[in-house]
Enzyme design. Structure first.
Site, short mmCIF file in Angstrom:
data_model
loop_
_atom_site.label_atom_id
_atom_site.label_comp_id
_atom_site.label_asym_id
_atom_site.label_seq_id
_atom_site.Cartn_x
_atom_site.Cartn_y
_atom_site.Cartn_z
N HIS A 24 -10.30 -38.72 -40.15
CA HIS A 24 -9.27 -39.39 -40.95
C HIS A 24 -8.71 -40.56 -40.15
CE1 HIS A 24 -8.83 -36.61 -44.38
NE2 HIS A 24 -9.19 -35.68 -43.52
N CYS A 30 -13.75 -38.17 -44.64
CA CYS A 30 -13.81 -36.71 -44.66
C CYS A 30 -14.67 -36.22 -45.83
CB CYS A 30 -12.39 -36.13 -44.70
SG CYS A 30 -12.31 -34.36 -44.34
N GLU A 65 -7.39 -43.20 -41.05
CA GLU A 65 -6.16 -43.76 -41.60
C GLU A 65 -4.93 -43.29 -40.84
OE1 GLU A 65 -6.85 -39.97 -44.11
OE2 GLU A 65 -8.04 -41.51 -43.10
#
EC number: 6.3.4.2
Length: 583
Positions: free
Chosen positions: A524, A393, A526
């Site tokens: 994102h 990001c 993750e």
């Protein structure tokens, strides 16, 4: 005729007492994993007693990370634990806050839906909470209902803010019948070193407080730094009026992924399925045992620097940490996190000291100008040494700014950090400009949730994904300014992934011949990583870090541009000595 017929879905509530941060979320997640491994369909929900509508505008130092779901909800970080342990995507309905509940009730009152009633906490607030709890038992997209809904009640028993949620949970048991609802209470059993004793009184008082509002727990999770002896478990069972089989000792575990084994050893899962009369099979440990071998038996170790703005609170990067570790599991590697405050990287000496002995650099997301120059400096340092870099990001945006400055756009910046910059290589998204200017609410208005992207065939990211079409979750207001794409590309940076219409830059990277691994994503990733299914980008990043460590890569030659854009080449390795401790 049964007054409370057995329901298709059972409800299990998890509360906490004595102190906060006892691990209710991890306990609930681990129990959910155990029930899933027994063949049951499980979903989870978090009830948060704060008045914020969602955590999206909360300070990361107070709340930790904001976990974004596929449908774009900004939720509590515990929802991330739920997704990782259950290995399933949850929706925004998995997180309920007091702010949401009150907003809904007040909106109904304004519309006249209560027909002139005096609107009160009981029944109107509690009824809205119950509605949201019961909605979790509705059939999903394929028409199947969950077997079990696990609902974690935030806060601590005795808190004023938690009382409406506990009352709603009590009423759910009354409405559905005691045989269909299970209460699990997590409590602290402190060890007093001077006297060498474990003390049970705090747990007794916590259960007494819970019983005073009409809830008798079916099982107790005893949190301690050591095993609770059988004699004390029997005492707690007697004084708290809980079945001895429901007294569960949970000493601190070496890893959060050991907690399901701890609960199973204490037979909590068997006790739950017996009490709720659930169909079940033996626990299938195949996948989880493989995970634990990777956790506890690594073949090597790598150090990854996380260069962030909120490193004083690790929970601000919880999903990032778990995704990096999962990337290590993929390669039987232990990942050591080196926490680096981005402010510490703003000078040459600071960045060399912070990054001199690591094998990879991760630049996570964030907001605001503080520490940005440190992140950019860290990227420059890593680029000059062949050190793997992964940007998330804001990390992608910093990679782009650094690339732009390297080709002569010395004042390149983001419109977020410097609105008056002559070269806004990162600009405000068109549909966000009125929000940034203060004409609309900040909360819940970013580009949120899952969006598709198309990857360039043969790129590093396409090879990692093994696909040219992907979907990732997002949370941002700013994007790469397309007017600067050609100029930025002069640095060698490739725009290797875009939105399907080609407008929004989603992935950037340097070609391998220029740098082994510099990858950035506007998303994102993750948030979609699982311990048993590591995200491919994190796995690729950790592999690059392993290769860097093993290869003792020499510094790379970088073109340096002076202010007029002319190119000057320096052999970086001749002017800056290699870090002393890379292994």
């Amino acid at each position: 005729m049964r007054r409370h017929p057995q329901t298709a879905t059972k409800h299990l509530f998890v509360s906490g007492g004595v102190a906060s941060s006892l691990g209710k979320g991890l306990t609930a997640s681990s129990l959910g994993q155990l029930l899933t491994a027994r063949g049951l369909r499980v979903t989870m929900q978090k009830l948060d007693p704060y008045l914020n509508v969602d955590p999206g505008t909360m300070n990361p130092f107070q709340h930790g990370e904001v976990f974004v779901t596929e449908d774009g909800a900004e939720t509590d970080l515990d929802v991330g634990h739920y997704e990782r342990f259950l290995d399933r995507d949850l929706s925004g309905s998995a997180n309920v806050t007091t702010g949401q509940v009150y907003s809904t009730v007040i909106a109904k009152e304004r519309r006249g839906e209560y027909l002139g009633d005096t609107v009160q906490v009981i029944p109107h607030i509690t009824d809205e909470i119950k509605r949201r709890i019961m909605a979790m038992a509705e059939p999903n997209a394929d028409g199947r209902r969950p077997d079990v809904v696990i609902t974690e009640i935030g806060g601590t028993v005795g808190d004023i803010e938690s009382q409406p949620f506990l009352e709603a949970a009590r009423q759910v048991r009354h409405d559905l019948g005691r045989e269909n609802v299970f209460f699990l209470h997590v409590s602290l059993v402190p060890y007093l070193a001077p006297s060498g004793e474990l003390k049970t009184k705090p747990t007794q008082h916590s259960v007494a407080a819970l019983r005073s509002i009409g809830i008798t727990p079916d099982a107790l999770i005893l949190r301690c730094d050591r095993d609770v002896p059988e004699a004390l478990k029997n005492k707690i069972a007697l004084m708290c009026d809980v079945d001895i089989d429901g007294i569960i000792s949970t000493p601190d575990a070496p890893s959060i992924y050991d907690i399901p084994k701890v609960l199973h050893r204490e037979e909590l899962d068997a006790f739950v399925v017996r009490r709720l009369n659930l169909p079940f099979r033996d626990v299938d440990w195949t996948e989880w045992d493989d995970l634990l071998r990777r956790v506890h038996e690594p073949k090597e170790t790598v150090r990854i620097a996380l260069v962030g703005k909120y490193v004083e609170l690790s929970d601000a990067y919880l999903s990032v940490i778990e995704a990096i570790r999962a990337g290590g599991f993929k390669h039987r590697a232990k990942v050591e996190i080196s926490w680096v405050g981005s402010d510490d990287c703003q000078t040459d000496g600071g960045v060399a000291s912070a990054l001199g002995d690591v094998h990879g650099v991760l630049i996570p997301g964030g907001f605001g100008i503080r520490g940005i120059e440190g992140k950019i400096s860290a990227i420059s340092y890593a680029r000059s040494r062949g050190l793997p870099v992964f940007g998330l990001c804001l990390g992608l945006q910093c990679i782009v700014i650094e690339a732009a400055r390297s080709v002569g756009l010395t004042e390149a910046n983001s419109a977020e950090f410097e609105p008056g910059t002559p070269d806004p290589v990162i600009s405000t998204m068109a549909d966000q400009e009125h929000i940034v200017s203060g004409q609309a609410d900040l909360g819940g208005t970013m580009r949120l949730g899952a969006y598709p992207a198309v990857l360039e065939s043969g790129s590093i990211v396409a090879e990692a994904y093994q696909s040219t079409k992907v979907s990732e979750r997002h949370r941002h207001r700013y994007e790469v300014n397309n007017a600067y794409r050609d100029r930025i590309a002069e640095s060698g940076l490739r725009f290797s992934g875009t939105s399907p219409d080609g407008h929004l830059v989603e992935f950037v990277e340097y070609p391998p011949e220029q740098h082994p691994f510099v990858v950035g994503t506007q998303a994102h990733p993750e948030l979609k990583s699982r311990p048993t299914r590591p995200h491919p980008l994190f796995a690729a990043f950790v592999k690059a870090a392993i290769d860097y460590k093993e290869g003792e890569l020499l510094p790379v030659e970088m073109p340096e541009r002076v202010s007029n854009g002319a190119e000057r080449r320096d052999q970086v390795g001749q002017s800056i000595p290699e870090p002393a401790n890379r292994g």
